[in-house]
Enzyme design. Structure first.
Site, PDB file in Angstrom:
ATOM      1  N   HIS A 149      -7.824  -3.335  -6.588  1.00 26.72           N
ATOM      2  CA  HIS A 149      -7.948  -3.334  -5.124  1.00 26.72           C
ATOM      3  C   HIS A 149      -9.238  -4.014  -4.663  1.00 26.72           C
ATOM      4  CE1 HIS A 149      -9.423   0.674  -6.424  1.00 26.72           C
ATOM      5  NE2 HIS A 149     -10.491   0.167  -5.836  1.00 26.72           N
ATOM      6  N   ARG A 177      -1.248  -2.351 -14.377  1.00 23.28           N
ATOM      7  CA  ARG A 177      -2.097  -3.022 -13.392  1.00 23.28           C
ATOM      8  C   ARG A 177      -3.009  -2.057 -12.650  1.00 23.28           C
ATOM      9  NH1 ARG A 177       2.037  -4.826  -8.478  1.00 23.28           N
ATOM     10  NH2 ARG A 177       0.224  -4.826  -7.137  1.00 23.28           N
ATOM     11  N   ARG A 237       5.258  -6.840   3.106  1.00 23.37           N
ATOM     12  CA  ARG A 237       5.359  -5.585   2.352  1.00 23.37           C
ATOM     13  C   ARG A 237       5.756  -4.506   3.342  1.00 23.37           C
ATOM     14  NH1 ARG A 237       0.366  -7.674  -0.719  1.00 23.37           N
ATOM     15  NH2 ARG A 237       1.033  -7.810  -2.872  1.00 23.37           N
ATOM     16  N   CYS A 260       4.140 -15.160  -4.725  1.00 16.94           N
ATOM     17  CA  CYS A 260       3.503 -14.316  -3.707  1.00 16.94           C
ATOM     18  C   CYS A 260       2.550 -13.289  -4.312  1.00 16.94           C
ATOM     19  CB  CYS A 260       4.536 -13.641  -2.817  1.00 16.94           C
ATOM     20  SG  CYS A 260       5.628 -12.535  -3.696  1.00 16.94           S
TER      21      CYS A 260
HETATM   22  C1  PEP Z   1       3.501  -8.650  -7.134  1.00 16.95           C
HETATM   23  O1  PEP Z   1       3.865  -7.756  -7.896  1.00 16.95           O
HETATM   24  O2  PEP Z   1       2.923  -9.697  -7.512  1.00 16.95           O
HETATM   25  C2  PEP Z   1       3.737  -8.525  -5.678  1.00 16.95           C
HETATM   26  C3  PEP Z   1       3.504  -9.533  -4.859  1.00 16.95           C
HETATM   27  O3  PEP Z   1       4.171  -7.322  -5.219  1.00 16.95           O
HETATM   28  P1  PEP Z   1       3.193  -6.051  -5.066  1.00 16.95           P
HETATM   29  O4  PEP Z   1       1.786  -6.522  -5.345  1.00 16.95           O
HETATM   30  O5  PEP Z   1       3.414  -5.561  -3.684  1.00 16.95           O
HETATM   31  O6  PEP Z   1       3.738  -5.155  -6.134  1.00 16.95           O
HETATM   32 MG    MG Z   2       5.256  -6.245  -7.191  1.00 15.27          MG
END
Ligand code: PEP
Ligand code: MG
Length: 565
Positions: free
Chosen positions: A189, A454, A290, A491
């Site tokens: 973050h 992640r 989102r 994205c």
């Molecule tokens: C991703 O996983 O790269 C994505 C764009 O979706 P989020 O970060 O909302 O999981």
């Molecule tokens: Mg994602």
């Protein structure tokens, strides 16, 4: 002359740009002394402990009064927590039982945190906030500096072990020139925040813990370096670069193009917030909406009417541009109270994203109904957006077909799926035959490709979007899109790194979606490279040994003006 190596720290380049400024350290959370002293006067301890909580709450309120919007709300919520009667009762009981004030606060907050963590979901996230309250109150009681963001009263480089979300919303970009953290990975973050504020950042930086308060450092957020006491020439060069960057980026406008004029749509990642503000950015639309913000922290899902209203405003604000609505991506780190998925030992591998529609089909069909209704409502009022819908966390061609069928029967004209799972990347051509477009979410694709959570901070190099294995998967998707003549967007955070963005275009990406402050630099750097040059950069990155090597060879081969930035 080159500086001595120990004067240059190396971390992960996490927010482009550069800055020179003195270090201001975020105070470490206070540790309780090893030996708990005996207590003579439990009532005095109780008063001291409760007084410390009062002081913390008052301080948070004072800081909230200087801010507005989300930042003020976060601080207000923290202050409320410090005044929570249950917490205070527990602190009081422990003190009356003979625990010294700081220990009483520490223990009570710890118990409360355990309760929140056990409750899971949204409440579990509040556990970190309680840790913040505990650290502040303990610091007051031990006479230590208050942990949290420093305010030296002048521009500075913020150095921290890590940044908590509650800290990051309070950052003042007028004072903070760059961020350096010891922990944190490329999708943490901290990085997302630094990008959204347009701040240079280096994360996962060993040695950051030894940076001394007030020492001048030169932070290079593109190279991922932090130089201590830079030579005047180095400082001048970095300052010159920062200034040049400001000027060039201010001039970078209009649609995305390679140097030879191949269009690459530059889009926004958007979520909660004022649609008109989002529309004011110089972008070609939204590449990732989102929609979770409509669903999280609620006891009941939003109604079709409520969703329709929100989407309609957005489609109106983006008239003439594209808006890509991602259907609800719940589960895993974003659990929903009204759509429980049961106990899961590995929630990231569980019922999340598109899979949530198996136990809860109405959530998806209602959302698709609302999107279609909004598209009609917006068009009836005047010019509207070109609406696309896509589903997150799709793994198979069958799921892509299932989603396409649902979306089209709800009235969607353009339907896509996200590629976030290696299985989807490997068979991207089969998915593409079922839908109109795909959009690669590199954040999740990196975690599943590298088998590295992640949300953990300890595995930053595995989550680095420059990992050659990840790039090979992206190449596979790019080739599938090129072969079928269908759009392939990116994205995830990878798209916000200007040089990586060129690599992505070389791998076949036809659009890039990112946090708004990243747009000008990506546009500028892309415009310095032809499509053939992007392909060449992509080949170099694919052939690299590791992320660091990939960055290096691409930087060396990139257009000099792009690297100077
Ligand atoms: C991703 O996983 O790269 C994505 C764009 O979706 P989020 O970060 O909302 O999981
Ligand atoms: Mg994602």
């Amino acid at each position: 002359p080159d500086p001595a190596p120990e004067r240059v720290l190396k971390g992960i380049a996490a927010g482009p740009g550069a800055a020179v400024a003195p270090v201001a350290r975020m105070a470490e959370p206070p540790a309780l002394p090893e030996h708990e002293p005996a207590v003579d006067d439990p009532v005095a301890e109780e008063n001291a402990a409760l007084g410390a909580l009062d002081e913390v709450a008052a301080e948070l309120d004072r800081r909230a009064a200087d801010l507005d919007g989300e930042a003020a709300a976060v601080l207000g919520a923290l202050a409320l927590m410090a005044r929570d009667p249950d917490l205070r009762r527990q602190v009081g009981e422990l003190a009356r039982d003979g625990r010294p004030a700081a220990w009483a606060v520490h223990t009570a907050c710890g118990r409360y945190q355990d309760l929140l963590l056990a409750a899971g979901g949204y409440l579990a996230e509040r556990a970190a906030d309680l840790g913040d309250i505990r650290d502040r109150a303990v610091a007051v009681l031990l006479g230590l500096p208050m942990p949290g963001l420093p305010d030296p009263g002048h521009p500075h480089v913020l150095v921290a072990r890590d940044l908590a979300p509650a800290d990051t919303v309070r950052l003042d970009p007028a004072k903070v020139k760059a961020i350096v953290t010891r922990l944190g990975g490329p999708t943490s973050h901290t990085v997302i925040l630094a990008r959204s504020l347009g701040l240079p950042a280096v994360v996962g930086c060993p040695g950051a813990e030894h940076l001394v308060e007030g020492a001048t450092v030169a932070v290079d957020g593109d190279a991922g370096t932090v130089e201590v006491d830079p030579e005047p020439e180095v400082a001048e060069r970095i300052e010159g670069r920062a200034e040049r960057r400001r000027v060039l980026l201010a001039e970078s406008r209009g649609p995305g193009r390679t140097a030879d004029g191949v269009p690459v749509a530059l889009l926004l990642n958007a979520g909660e917030g004022d649609p008109d503000e989002a529309a004011a950015h110089d972008s070609e639309g939204i590449g990732l909406l989102r929609t979770e913000f409509l669903f999280l922290d609620r006891a009941e899902p939003p109604t079709v009417a409520e969703q329709t209203e929100v989407y309609t405003r957005l489609f109106r604000a983006f008239a003439g541009r594209v808006v890509t609505v991602r259907t609800l991506d719940a589960g895993s780190d974003k659990p929903l109270e009204f759509a429980p998925t049961g106990e899961e030992a590995n929630p990231a591998l569980g019922v999340r994203g598109f899979r949530t529609s198996r136990p809860h089909p109405d959530l998806l069909t209602d959302q698709l109904t609302a999107i279609a209704a909004a598209e009609r409502a917006a068009a009836a009022e005047g010019p509207s957006a070109r609406v696309r819908v896509m589903a997150p966390m799709v793994s198979t061609a069958a799921e892509a077909a299932e989603f396409a069928e649902l979306a089209r029967s709800a009235g969607a004209a353009e339907v896509g799926v996200m590629v976030e799972v290696p299985a989807a990347a490997l068979l991207a051509d089969r998915l593409l035959r079922r839908v109109d477009f795909v959009s690669i979410g590199t954040n999740d694709l990196a975690q599943y490709t590298m088998a590295a959570d992640r949300t953990l901070d300890g595995l930053p190099e595995l989550l680095d979007p420059w990992q050659p294995a990840l790039l090979h998967l992206l190449a596979k998707v790019g080739r599938a899109g090129e072969g079928l003549g269908q759009p392939v967007g990116v994205c995830g955070e990878a798209a916000a790194d200007p040089l990586l963005a060129c690599v992505l275009v070389g791998l076949g990406a036809t659009s890039l979606s990112m946090a708004p402050p990243a747009l000008p630099a990506v546009r500028y750097v892309l415009a310095r490279h032809t499509q053939a040059e992007c392909r060449r950069l992509a080949e170099l990155a694919l052939a690299a040994e590791d992320p660091e090597h990939a960055r290096k060879v691409v930087r060396e081969a990139a257009h000099p003006e792009a690297v100077l930035l």
